[in-house]
Write a protein that holds these residues in place. Structure first.
Motif, PDB file in Angstrom:
ATOM      1  N   TYR A  27       0.841  -1.210   0.000  1.00  0.00           N
ATOM      2  CA  TYR A  27       0.000   0.000   0.000  1.00  0.00           C
ATOM      3  C   TYR A  27       0.867   1.248   0.000  1.00  0.00           C
ATOM      4  O   TYR A  27       0.625   2.200  -0.761  1.00  0.00           O
ATOM      5  CB  TYR A  27      -0.911  -0.025   1.224  1.00  0.00           C
ATOM      6  N   TRP A  28       1.896   1.256   0.865  1.00  0.00           N
ATOM      7  CA  TRP A  28       2.771   2.423   0.933  1.00  0.00           C
ATOM      8  C   TRP A  28       3.513   2.628  -0.393  1.00  0.00           C
ATOM      9  O   TRP A  28       3.704   3.759  -0.847  1.00  0.00           O
ATOM     10  CB  TRP A  28       3.766   2.231   2.081  1.00  0.00           C
ATOM     11  N   ILE A  31       0.921   3.952  -3.261  1.00  0.00           N
ATOM     12  CA  ILE A  31       0.441   5.344  -3.230  1.00  0.00           C
ATOM     13  C   ILE A  31       1.586   6.356  -3.321  1.00  0.00           C
ATOM     14  O   ILE A  31       1.372   7.559  -3.100  1.00  0.00           O
ATOM     15  CB  ILE A  31      -0.411   5.623  -1.972  1.00  0.00           C
ATOM     16  N   TYR A  36       4.209  10.794   5.999  1.00  0.00           N
ATOM     17  CA  TYR A  36       3.140  10.892   6.994  1.00  0.00           C
ATOM     18  C   TYR A  36       3.487  11.947   8.043  1.00  0.00           C
ATOM     19  O   TYR A  36       4.675  12.248   8.289  1.00  0.00           O
ATOM     20  CB  TYR A  36       2.925   9.539   7.671  1.00  0.00           C
ATOM     21  N   TYR A  54      -2.784   5.360  10.179  1.00  0.00           N
ATOM     22  CA  TYR A  54      -3.777   6.164   9.464  1.00  0.00           C
ATOM     23  C   TYR A  54      -4.838   5.260   8.832  1.00  0.00           C
ATOM     24  O   TYR A  54      -5.565   4.570   9.539  1.00  0.00           O
ATOM     25  CB  TYR A  54      -3.064   7.052   8.433  1.00  0.00           C
ATOM     26  N   LYS A  55      -4.941   5.234   7.524  1.00  0.00           N
ATOM     27  CA  LYS A  55      -6.023   4.492   6.863  1.00  0.00           C
ATOM     28  C   LYS A  55      -5.941   2.985   7.110  1.00  0.00           C
ATOM     29  O   LYS A  55      -6.977   2.303   7.111  1.00  0.00           O
ATOM     30  CB  LYS A  55      -6.011   4.783   5.362  1.00  0.00           C
ATOM     31  N   LEU A  56      -4.744   2.481   7.269  1.00  0.00           N
ATOM     32  CA  LEU A  56      -4.584   1.038   7.462  1.00  0.00           C
ATOM     33  C   LEU A  56      -4.556   0.634   8.935  1.00  0.00           C
ATOM     34  O   LEU A  56      -4.157  -0.489   9.259  1.00  0.00           O
ATOM     35  CB  LEU A  56      -3.300   0.553   6.777  1.00  0.00           C
ATOM     36  N   LYS A  57      -4.986   1.516   9.802  1.00  0.00           N
ATOM     37  CA  LYS A  57      -4.999   1.185  11.229  1.00  0.00           C
ATOM     38  C   LYS A  57      -5.884  -0.023  11.540  1.00  0.00           C
ATOM     39  O   LYS A  57      -5.490  -0.872  12.357  1.00  0.00           O
ATOM     40  CB  LYS A  57      -5.432   2.393  12.056  1.00  0.00           C
ATOM     41  N   ASP A 120      -1.484   4.442  18.425  1.00  0.00           N
ATOM     42  CA  ASP A 120      -0.608   4.654  17.273  1.00  0.00           C
ATOM     43  C   ASP A 120       0.464   5.686  17.573  1.00  0.00           C
ATOM     44  O   ASP A 120       0.378   6.471  18.521  1.00  0.00           O
ATOM     45  CB  ASP A 120      -1.435   5.069  16.055  1.00  0.00           C
TER      46      ASP A 120
END
Length: 307
Positions: A27-28, A31, A36, A54-57, A120
């Motif tokens: 994913y990283w 994109i 971050y 973030y989105k993948l938490k 996090d």
């Protein structure tokens, strides 16, 4: 059924952990390597915690929970199978204590991983670092105590080479993970976040192989048409050795009562030449019977057997 055995616990745990890591890294990459808000100045390679903050938490939390739950089930299953006799049983109380301590440290490491995924690195940086230390330290110390247990098991059950192999695998993990963790911590606190991030990903990948090492511990408990559980096979070996390889109930020798079992002794027979049981052993003709050569008897291992 062998395919539903406890050996699946480390497989599920490792698959979930590796799948989570690959999913976050892909994913990283996909994109475009974003920077971050939780990343340090000059940092271009994201930590696992940066991607998972973030989105993948949700993926990070789910992966941490599934990984640790099934790994701990593997720890507990190994303890139970060894206690129940499907694996080679412990031979001392010290081994059992080592196993229990290893389980407690593993639970502490599991708590650290679950908590660091929830707290996090962006919103709770200090708590996150503390739980990261608990995660790494918990499983590292757990491996030490488990390694000590297997070292003792391998000495006692020398014919079961898989115990020795498991010991060396865990010892390798202890050494490698310690070196990598030291490099990660030192580079992280000396202003080299990119190097630290690379080593964090490597530490996480090495942990995957540690989880899979429990296959060496749990697979011997599987029963198939061609394989008996390790503990059952060991019990059969011990029984065979105890009976000298003969059928149960058979005499230990062809003549367990001695060479004179069927000899009829008449009154007055001269039994000196035959050394019959009950005859006093002397130093020879003409020597007083009351001065039996007890030293010679002891040297020949006779002692009081003939009295």
């Amino acid at each position: 059924m062998w395919y539903l055995g406890s050996w699946m616990f480390p497989v599920i745990s490792a698959a979930m952990w590796l799948g989570m890591l690959l999913g976050m890294f892909i994913y990283w990459e996909a994109i475009g390597h974003p920077i971050y808000p939780s990343m340090d100045r000059g940092q271009t390679i994201a930590y696992i915690s940066d991607v998972g903050a973030y989105k993948l938490k949700p993926l990070f939390i789910a992966g941490a929970c599934v990984t640790t739950v099934f790994l701990d089930l593997g720890f507990l299953a190994e303890r139970w199978l060894r206690h129940a006799g499907r694996l080679a049983p412990n031979t001392s109380r010290a081994q059992k204590v080592l196993s229990v301590i290893a389980i407690l440290f593993a639970i502490a490491g599991s708590a650290g991983l679950i908590l660091l995924s929830n707290f996090d690195t962006y919103h709770y940086p200090r708590l996150h670092d503390a739980f990261l230390l608990l995660f790494i330290g918990g499983y590292w110390f757990s491996a030490i105590f488990l390694c000590a247990e297997y070292q003792r098991l391998g000495i006692h059950y020398r014919s079961h080479h898989i115990l020795r192999l498991s010991f060396w695998v865990k010892l390798t993990f202890i050494i490698v993970e310690f070196v990598l963790a030291v490099v990660f911590a030192s580079t992280s606190y000396t202003g080299k976040p990119n190097v630290a991030a690379v080593f964090e990903w490597v530490v996480a990948l090495v942990f995957t192989f540690y989880v899979l090492s429990f296959l060496l511990d749990l697979l011997p408990s599987v029963r198939t048409s061609h394989h008996q559980p390790q503990g059952w096979a060991l019990k059969a070996e011990m029984e065979k050795a105890h009976h000298g390889g003969q059928q149960p109930g058979a005499p230990l020798t062809n003549d367990s009562a001695g060479p004179n079992q069927n000899r009829h002794v008449a009154p007055g027979d001269d039994l000196e030449a035959g050394a019959y049981r009950g005859t006093s052993m002397t130093n020879g003709p003409g020597y007083p019977a009351e001065h039996n050569d007890l030293g010679r008897q002891k040297r020949r291992g006779i002692g009081r057997l003939w009295s």
